[in-house]
Design a protein around this motif. Structure first.
Motif, PDB file in Angstrom:
ATOM      1  N   VAL A   1      40.236  48.712 -14.472  1.00  0.00           N
ATOM      2  CA  VAL A   1      41.733  49.510 -14.418  1.00  0.00           C
ATOM      3  C   VAL A   1      42.010  50.172 -16.378  1.00  0.00           C
ATOM      4  CG1 VAL A   1      43.595  48.284 -14.872  1.00  0.00           C
ATOM      5  CG2 VAL A   1      42.634  47.663 -13.156  1.00  0.00           C
ATOM      6  N   SER A   2      41.328  49.403 -17.253  1.00  0.00           N
ATOM      7  CA  SER A   2      41.768  50.250 -18.408  1.00  0.00           C
ATOM      8  C   SER A   2      40.768  52.125 -18.266  1.00  0.00           C
ATOM      9  CB  SER A   2      40.951  49.371 -19.358  1.00  0.00           C
ATOM     10  OG  SER A   2      39.672  49.736 -19.296  1.00  0.00           O
ATOM     11  N   LYS A   3      39.710  52.318 -17.986  1.00  0.00           N
ATOM     12  CA  LYS A   3      39.199  53.205 -17.823  1.00  0.00           C
ATOM     13  C   LYS A   3      40.208  54.445 -17.067  1.00  0.00           C
ATOM     14  CE  LYS A   3      34.362  52.590 -19.377  1.00  0.00           C
ATOM     15  NZ  LYS A   3      33.455  53.119 -19.466  1.00  0.00           N
ATOM     16  N   SER A   4      40.671  54.521 -16.103  1.00  0.00           N
ATOM     17  CA  SER A   4      41.700  54.607 -15.030  1.00  0.00           C
ATOM     18  C   SER A   4      42.284  54.662 -15.777  1.00  0.00           C
ATOM     19  CB  SER A   4      42.068  53.566 -13.478  1.00  0.00           C
ATOM     20  OG  SER A   4      40.835  53.211 -12.780  1.00  0.00           O
ATOM     21  N   LEU A   5      43.275  53.949 -16.396  1.00  0.00           N
ATOM     22  CA  LEU A   5      45.112  54.477 -17.190  1.00  0.00           C
ATOM     23  C   LEU A   5      44.532  55.096 -18.277  1.00  0.00           C
ATOM     24  CD1 LEU A   5      46.760  50.977 -16.606  1.00  0.00           C
ATOM     25  CD2 LEU A   5      46.695  53.158 -15.239  1.00  0.00           C
ATOM     26  N   LEU A   6      43.369  55.442 -18.695  1.00  0.00           N
ATOM     27  CA  LEU A   6      43.111  56.564 -20.327  1.00  0.00           C
ATOM     28  C   LEU A   6      44.265  58.095 -19.903  1.00  0.00           C
ATOM     29  CD1 LEU A   6      39.558  56.284 -21.498  1.00  0.00           C
ATOM     30  CD2 LEU A   6      41.847  56.033 -22.706  1.00  0.00           C
TER      31      LEU A   6
ATOM     32  N   LEU B   1      50.369  46.724 -21.730  1.00  0.00           N
ATOM     33  CA  LEU B   1      50.534  47.674 -20.261  1.00  0.00           C
ATOM     34  C   LEU B   1      49.979  46.366 -18.999  1.00  0.00           C
ATOM     35  CD1 LEU B   1      51.919  49.371 -17.790  1.00  0.00           C
ATOM     36  CD2 LEU B   1      50.369  51.014 -19.077  1.00  0.00           C
ATOM     37  N   LEU B   2      47.910  47.606 -20.005  1.00  0.00           N
ATOM     38  CA  LEU B   2      46.886  46.876 -19.402  1.00  0.00           C
ATOM     39  C   LEU B   2      46.792  45.098 -18.441  1.00  0.00           C
ATOM     40  CD1 LEU B   2      44.131  48.989 -21.234  1.00  0.00           C
ATOM     41  CD2 LEU B   2      44.854  49.234 -18.919  1.00  0.00           C
ATOM     42  N   PHE B   3      47.514  44.628 -19.258  1.00  0.00           N
ATOM     43  CA  PHE B   3      47.530  43.071 -19.363  1.00  0.00           C
ATOM     44  C   PHE B   3      48.292  42.763 -17.907  1.00  0.00           C
ATOM     45  CE2 PHE B   3      49.574  39.105 -19.940  1.00  0.00           C
ATOM     46  CZ  PHE B   3      48.671  38.019 -19.823  1.00  0.00           C
ATOM     47  N   HIS B   4      49.066  43.571 -17.970  1.00  0.00           N
ATOM     48  CA  HIS B   4      49.884  43.270 -17.047  1.00  0.00           C
ATOM     49  C   HIS B   4      49.569  43.892 -16.253  1.00  0.00           C
ATOM     50  CE1 HIS B   4      53.519  40.686 -19.215  1.00  0.00           C
ATOM     51  NE2 HIS B   4      53.334  41.777 -19.707  1.00  0.00           N
ATOM     52  N   VAL B   5      49.276  44.302 -15.922  1.00  0.00           N
ATOM     53  CA  VAL B   5      48.067  45.465 -14.951  1.00  0.00           C
ATOM     54  C   VAL B   5      47.109  44.500 -14.291  1.00  0.00           C
ATOM     55  CG1 VAL B   5      47.178  47.756 -13.627  1.00  0.00           C
ATOM     56  CG2 VAL B   5      49.819  47.629 -14.923  1.00  0.00           C
ATOM     57  N   VAL B   6      46.526  44.454 -15.403  1.00  0.00           N
ATOM     58  CA  VAL B   6      45.298  43.687 -14.409  1.00  0.00           C
ATOM     59  C   VAL B   6      45.514  41.873 -14.296  1.00  0.00           C
ATOM     60  CG1 VAL B   6      42.935  42.217 -15.468  1.00  0.00           C
ATOM     61  CG2 VAL B   6      43.679  44.553 -15.884  1.00  0.00           C
ATOM     62  N   MET B   7      47.440  41.504 -14.515  1.00  0.00           N
ATOM     63  CA  MET B   7      47.009  40.006 -14.084  1.00  0.00           C
ATOM     64  C   MET B   7      47.593  40.539 -13.233  1.00  0.00           C
ATOM     65  SD  MET B   7      46.650  37.865 -16.189  1.00  0.00           S
ATOM     66  CE  MET B   7      48.056  36.702 -15.884  1.00  0.00           C
ATOM     67  N   HIS B   8      48.234  41.957 -12.736  1.00  0.00           N
ATOM     68  CA  HIS B   8      48.303  41.386 -11.506  1.00  0.00           C
ATOM     69  C   HIS B   8      48.113  42.009  -9.922  1.00  0.00           C
ATOM     70  CE1 HIS B   8      52.094  43.101  -8.152  1.00  0.00           C
ATOM     71  NE2 HIS B   8      51.088  43.894  -7.438  1.00  0.00           N
ATOM     72  N   ASN B   9      46.693  42.505 -10.949  1.00  0.00           N
ATOM     73  CA  ASN B   9      45.702  42.826  -9.489  1.00  0.00           C
ATOM     74  C   ASN B   9      44.485  41.765  -9.704  1.00  0.00           C
ATOM     75  OD1 ASN B   9      46.953  45.212  -8.738  1.00  0.00           O
ATOM     76  ND2 ASN B   9      46.244  46.511 -10.652  1.00  0.00           N
ATOM     77  N   THR B  10      44.050  41.125 -10.560  1.00  0.00           N
ATOM     78  CA  THR B  10      43.424  39.607 -10.421  1.00  0.00           C
ATOM     79  C   THR B  10      43.946  38.828  -9.261  1.00  0.00           C
ATOM     80  OG1 THR B  10      42.969  40.645 -12.956  1.00  0.00           O
ATOM     81  CG2 THR B  10      42.265  38.326 -12.173  1.00  0.00           C
ATOM     82  N   LEU B  11      41.808  38.464  -8.757  1.00  0.00           N
ATOM     83  CA  LEU B  11      42.633  37.404  -8.517  1.00  0.00           C
ATOM     84  C   LEU B  11      42.997  37.403  -6.534  1.00  0.00           C
ATOM     85  CD1 LEU B  11      41.851  34.271  -9.662  1.00  0.00           C
ATOM     86  CD2 LEU B  11      40.308  34.789  -8.958  1.00  0.00           C
TER      87      LEU B  11
END
Length: 194
Positions: free
Chosen positions: A61-66, A184-194
């Motif tokens: 996700v972090s590379k995509s949002l760059l 922002l990454l934290f919240h996006v990844v939290m939303h998409n993890t598991l």
């Protein structure tokens, strides 16, 4: 440069593992540990399992949002140079050059710091000293500000006071913007993890 960032598995200066979000400031000031603990309890999983899933998701996700850095900076430059009446495309081109310089500077820092970290490990120092993070942060901030000053003078040709102001503002605030991006990454990844 974007291709290098996407291809190199070890190079992503803007993403962090879950451990950083639940251990260090400024992240814990925003109750990241509590958010993670609530999510682990809701999912009925362990911290280790959640951490593996989070870190794996963060990497992609972090590379995509760059890509968000370029239009965000183009908007920023457009607002700061509204008096010069440049086209949106011109701000996008300038922002692309700036973010390319930023990524190259981070690549250079990794190339320089890797032998230093290996040297510390060889001599039994478990973690590189805290001064190295501070030193590299200051070096990067100065390089961003200097590049911006020279590039703004050449590209936009504003008054010298505006040039200095924008260079200091944008170059000096880069690491603050990175913290916002990481949250922002934290919240996006939290939303998409598991």
């Amino acid at each position: 440069v974007n291709l290098i960032v996407f291809v190199l598995p070890f190079f992503n200066p803007f993403s962090l593992p879950l451990n950083n979000y639940i251990t260090y400031r400024p992240f814990v000031n925003y109750h990241t540990a509590e958010v993670v603990n609530a999510r682990i309890a809701a999912e009925g999983t362990t911290l280790a399992e959640f951490e593996r899933a989070f870190d794996h998701s963060m990497h992609g996700v972090s590379k995509s949002l760059l890509a968000l850095f370029i239009p965000a900076h183009a908007l920023f430059f457009g607002l700061l140079f509204v008096n010069l009446r440049r086209r949106v495309l011109e701000h996008l081109v300038f922002a692309t050059h700036y973010i390319t310089f930023v990524l190259l500077a981070f690549l250079l820092i990794i190339v320089v710091s890797l032998p230093i970290e290996i040297g510390f490990e060889l001599f039994g120092v478990l973690n590189a000293p805290r001064w190295s993070d501070g030193f590299f942060s200051v070096a990067l901030t100065l390089s961003f500000t200097t590049w911006l000053f020279l590039a703004i003078r050449r590209f936009y040709r504003p008054h010298i006071v505006q040039t200095i102001g924008v260079a200091v503002l944008v170059g000096g605030s880069f690491f603050y913007l990175i913290q916002v991006y990481r949250m922002l990454l934290f919240h996006v990844v939290m939303h998409n993890t598991l």
